[in-house]
Design an enzyme around this catalytic site. Sequence first.
Site, PDB file in Angstrom:
ATOM      1  N   LYS A  22       0.844  -1.208   0.000  1.00 58.89           N
ATOM      2  CA  LYS A  22       0.000   0.000   0.000  1.00 58.89           C
ATOM      3  C   LYS A  22       0.876   1.253   0.000  1.00 58.89           C
ATOM      4  O   LYS A  22       0.652   2.176  -0.778  1.00 58.89           O
ATOM      5  CB  LYS A  22      -0.870   0.000   1.259  1.00 58.89           C
ATOM      6  CG  LYS A  22      -1.485   1.352   1.624  1.00 58.89           C
ATOM      7  CD  LYS A  22      -2.383   1.289   2.828  1.00 58.89           C
ATOM      8  CE  LYS A  22      -1.668   1.523   4.122  1.00 58.89           C
ATOM      9  NZ  LYS A  22      -1.366   2.917   4.468  1.00 58.89           N
ATOM     10  N   ASN A  23       1.896   1.267   0.886  1.00 60.23           N
ATOM     11  CA  ASN A  23       2.667   2.493   1.094  1.00 60.23           C
ATOM     12  C   ASN A  23       3.698   2.747  -0.003  1.00 60.23           C
ATOM     13  O   ASN A  23       4.423   3.734   0.044  1.00 60.23           O
ATOM     14  CB  ASN A  23       3.318   2.475   2.476  1.00 60.23           C
ATOM     15  CG  ASN A  23       2.272   2.589   3.575  1.00 60.23           C
ATOM     16  OD1 ASN A  23       1.126   2.975   3.307  1.00 60.23           O
ATOM     17  ND2 ASN A  23       2.629   2.231   4.782  1.00 60.23           N
ATOM     18  N   CYS A 116      -5.507  11.830  11.978  1.00 60.89           N
ATOM     19  CA  CYS A 116      -6.271  10.583  12.017  1.00 60.89           C
ATOM     20  C   CYS A 116      -6.159  10.086  13.452  1.00 60.89           C
ATOM     21  O   CYS A 116      -5.510  10.690  14.292  1.00 60.89           O
ATOM     22  CB  CYS A 116      -5.709   9.582  11.016  1.00 60.89           C
ATOM     23  SG  CYS A 116      -4.048   9.095  11.386  1.00 60.89           S
ATOM     24  N   ARG A 121      -0.633  13.957  13.002  1.00 60.07           N
ATOM     25  CA  ARG A 121      -0.088  13.830  11.647  1.00 60.07           C
ATOM     26  C   ARG A 121       0.195  15.215  11.017  1.00 60.07           C
ATOM     27  O   ARG A 121      -0.363  15.583  10.004  1.00 60.07           O
ATOM     28  CB  ARG A 121      -1.022  13.030  10.743  1.00 60.07           C
ATOM     29  CG  ARG A 121      -1.520  11.726  11.309  1.00 60.07           C
ATOM     30  CD  ARG A 121      -0.462  10.688  11.577  1.00 60.07           C
ATOM     31  NE  ARG A 121       0.229  10.215  10.416  1.00 60.07           N
ATOM     32  CZ  ARG A 121      -0.209   9.223   9.638  1.00 60.07           C
ATOM     33  NH1 ARG A 121      -1.353   8.674   9.900  1.00 60.07           N
ATOM     34  NH2 ARG A 121       0.505   8.833   8.602  1.00 60.07           N
ATOM     35  N   ASP A 307       3.991   0.231  12.308  1.00 57.30           N
ATOM     36  CA  ASP A 307       2.803  -0.374  11.701  1.00 57.30           C
ATOM     37  C   ASP A 307       2.651  -1.833  12.096  1.00 57.30           C
ATOM     38  O   ASP A 307       1.642  -2.460  11.803  1.00 57.30           O
ATOM     39  CB  ASP A 307       2.866  -0.265  10.171  1.00 57.30           C
ATOM     40  CG  ASP A 307       3.015   1.171   9.729  1.00 57.30           C
ATOM     41  OD1 ASP A 307       3.767   1.426   8.779  1.00 57.30           O
ATOM     42  OD2 ASP A 307       2.422   2.037  10.389  1.00 57.30           O
ATOM     43  N   ARG A 400      -8.973  -0.483   4.469  1.00 56.41           N
ATOM     44  CA  ARG A 400      -8.170   0.634   3.941  1.00 56.41           C
ATOM     45  C   ARG A 400      -6.795   0.143   3.522  1.00 56.41           C
ATOM     46  O   ARG A 400      -6.164   0.685   2.630  1.00 56.41           O
ATOM     47  CB  ARG A 400      -7.995   1.729   5.003  1.00 56.41           C
ATOM     48  CG  ARG A 400      -9.218   2.563   5.245  1.00 56.41           C
ATOM     49  CD  ARG A 400      -8.911   3.780   6.078  1.00 56.41           C
ATOM     50  NE  ARG A 400      -7.883   4.612   5.460  1.00 56.41           N
ATOM     51  CZ  ARG A 400      -7.601   5.851   5.898  1.00 56.41           C
ATOM     52  NH1 ARG A 400      -8.231   6.361   6.933  1.00 56.41           N
ATOM     53  NH2 ARG A 400      -6.671   6.575   5.310  1.00 56.41           N
TER      54      ARG A 400
HETATM   55  C1  EPZ Z   1       4.165   6.761   6.591  1.00 60.12           C
HETATM   56  O1  EPZ Z   1       3.373   7.802   7.104  1.00 60.12           O
HETATM   57  C2  EPZ Z   1       3.220   5.578   6.400  1.00 60.12           C
HETATM   58  N1  EPZ Z   1       2.136   5.947   5.501  1.00 60.12           N
HETATM   59  C3  EPZ Z   1       2.637   5.158   7.743  1.00 60.12           C
HETATM   60  O2  EPZ Z   1       1.879   3.982   7.520  1.00 60.12           O
HETATM   61  C4  EPZ Z   1       3.778   4.819   8.694  1.00 60.12           C
HETATM   62  O3  EPZ Z   1       3.241   4.513   9.958  1.00 60.12           O
HETATM   63  C5  EPZ Z   1       4.715   6.024   8.815  1.00 60.12           C
HETATM   64  O4  EPZ Z   1       5.200   6.395   7.508  1.00 60.12           O
HETATM   65  C6  EPZ Z   1       5.915   5.738   9.687  1.00 60.12           C
HETATM   66  O5  EPZ Z   1       6.636   4.673   9.169  1.00 60.12           O
HETATM   67  C7  EPZ Z   1       2.363   5.998   4.166  1.00 60.12           C
HETATM   68  O6  EPZ Z   1       3.453   5.785   3.686  1.00 60.12           O
HETATM   69  C8  EPZ Z   1       1.173   6.357   3.319  1.00 60.12           C
HETATM   70  P1  EPZ Z   1       6.121   9.932   8.895  1.00 60.12           P
HETATM   71  P2  EPZ Z   1       3.986   9.302   7.210  1.00 60.12           P
HETATM   72  O7  EPZ Z   1       6.117  11.255   8.233  1.00 60.12           O
HETATM   73  O8  EPZ Z   1       4.967   9.528   6.140  1.00 60.12           O
HETATM   74  C9  EPZ Z   1       6.023  13.013  12.395  1.00 60.12           C
HETATM   75  C10 EPZ Z   1       0.027   2.558   7.731  1.00 60.12           C
HETATM   76  O9  EPZ Z   1      -0.499   2.019   8.722  1.00 60.12           O
HETATM   77  N2  EPZ Z   1       5.846  14.036  11.349  1.00 60.12           N
HETATM   78  O10 EPZ Z   1       7.221   8.973   8.568  1.00 60.12           O
HETATM   79  O11 EPZ Z   1       2.830  10.229   7.337  1.00 60.12           O
HETATM   80  C11 EPZ Z   1       4.853  12.065  12.507  1.00 60.12           C
HETATM   81  O12 EPZ Z   1       3.829  12.595  13.332  1.00 60.12           O
HETATM   82  C12 EPZ Z   1       0.457   4.011   7.800  1.00 60.12           C
HETATM   83  O13 EPZ Z   1       0.271   1.974   6.649  1.00 60.12           O
HETATM   84  C13 EPZ Z   1       5.853  15.377  11.705  1.00 60.12           C
HETATM   85  O14 EPZ Z   1       5.965  15.712  12.871  1.00 60.12           O
HETATM   86  O15 EPZ Z   1       4.733   9.227   8.592  1.00 60.12           O
HETATM   87  C14 EPZ Z   1       5.520  10.843  13.117  1.00 60.12           C
HETATM   88  O16 EPZ Z   1       5.656  11.047  14.516  1.00 60.12           O
HETATM   89  C15 EPZ Z   1       0.107   4.675   9.107  1.00 60.12           C
HETATM   90  N3  EPZ Z   1       5.696  16.311  10.728  1.00 60.12           N
HETATM   91  C16 EPZ Z   1       6.925  10.841  12.492  1.00 60.12           C
HETATM   92  O17 EPZ Z   1       7.123  12.183  12.023  1.00 60.12           O
HETATM   93  C17 EPZ Z   1       5.574  15.974   9.407  1.00 60.12           C
HETATM   94  O18 EPZ Z   1       5.472  16.879   8.556  1.00 60.12           O
HETATM   95  C18 EPZ Z   1       7.092   9.910  11.313  1.00 60.12           C
HETATM   96  O19 EPZ Z   1       5.996  10.135  10.475  1.00 60.12           O
HETATM   97  C19 EPZ Z   1       5.561  14.608   9.065  1.00 60.12           C
HETATM   98  C20 EPZ Z   1       5.717  13.661  10.054  1.00 60.12           C
END
Ligand code: EPZ
Length: 421
Positions: A22-23, A116, A121, A307, A400
Amino acid sequence: MSKFCINGGKKLNGEINISGAKNSALKILTAAILTKEESTISNVPDIIDIRSMIKIVESIGAKINFSNNTLTIDPSDIDSCSPDKSLTNKLRGSIVLVGPLLARFGEANISKPGGCLIGARPIDDHIDVFTQLGVKVTEKDNEYVFSGKPKANEVTLSKLSVTATENAIMASVLSTGVTNIYVAAAEPEIVDLAEFLNKMGAKIKGAGTHEITVTGVNELHGAKHDVMPDRLEAATYLMFAIATNSTLTIKPIVPQHMSIILKKLREAGGKFEIIKKGNFQCIETFKRDSLKPVSIDTRTYPGFSTDMQSPYVTLMTQASGESQVFETLFEGRFLYVDELKLMGAKIDFLSPHLIKITGPTALKPGVIVSRDLRGGAALVMAGLIAKGTTTIESTEYIDRGYEAMDKKLLQVGASIQRIEG
Ligand code: EPZ
């Protein structure tokens, strides 16, 4: 709102086919708009998030056909940089449309992506990346307006963010000059995206490491790509097999995408082998003895994936002793714990990010509610373990990210029924 009714306590046996990731597929779909030419993407999972992203990309004028897990996209008639806001605010992942829109058109106008249940996020790291690339970012009441073609530059992320890294790559592929991206996330899905972009004619080096170099090119062309297997889905079914002491063959997998979870599951007493069958690899699980408690903390790749945290906690309810799980990335990723406690699980919160699990507990069947994608998978595992009928409500969260989970489980002998409505 659909439900799953599971009559648990059964051993499973047979083959589980793993879908495309998916990702990875979500970002490859948005990357395909970086050219006017048609692209064909195969092994795309048929899940709600993909169908939602298809509607979002169609809302700016792309023509997309999706059937039998193959997606063709014709981006030649894209005539808008403002995807339908009623759609983007329901899919956090839609933020990865901004990088390609900026690279091709020099503008993007999106709704503030909804948070979410697993966390707020924020998108501050994305805004920081685009700002470093010379893009003007204006925040209005509930939308962001990005304007200006990204300019090649040295970009440093403020933390390891998967989608912010992917946006940095996609925003830079058509810039004049070289963009170096530092503190880049290294997830396998980023490597898969870079492979697709390079097939389109991009010049990306270092994907999968924390330093990525993008040499801009004048234009990209259409490409064909087969999405990598979903490591998160594979790990989920592996934990289902271990939890129910079943013999499953899970295929295809890429073992090096799953190193730490395979290690931790072996330490916990899971019995399985990685074997080669034809031109792909698979996991074969065997009967095991009792499970041992093994504590984990979630980390960015190649650490233990956040995840995978939820199903792992359900598994630890069956281990003999105390284990702790430290969720370091998201502040709301323990929502499913209350549902597990309704089934008799002994779980204590030591902090909002740290729980202690005491096992083994004979989980009791009941009516529980799925509140997020991976938490839903944790509850399905609990239903497979508990003797008797467990009803899991709001399974659209599971749909999803997991393609036809009920059908895949039925094929290996689980007693699971989907009830629509
Ligand atoms: C990706 O989300 C994945 N989604 C998530 O999978 C996964 O949990 C996550 O990476 C972490 O591995 C997709 O790829 C579509 P991050 P992403 O930016 O990119 C913080 C699933 O279940 N952050 O790597 O949105 C954030 O809050 C989903 O398949 C900021 O603070 O996650 C988190 O604490 C859920 N500001 C950390 O960074 C930002 O602008 C890592 O988040 C962006 C992120």
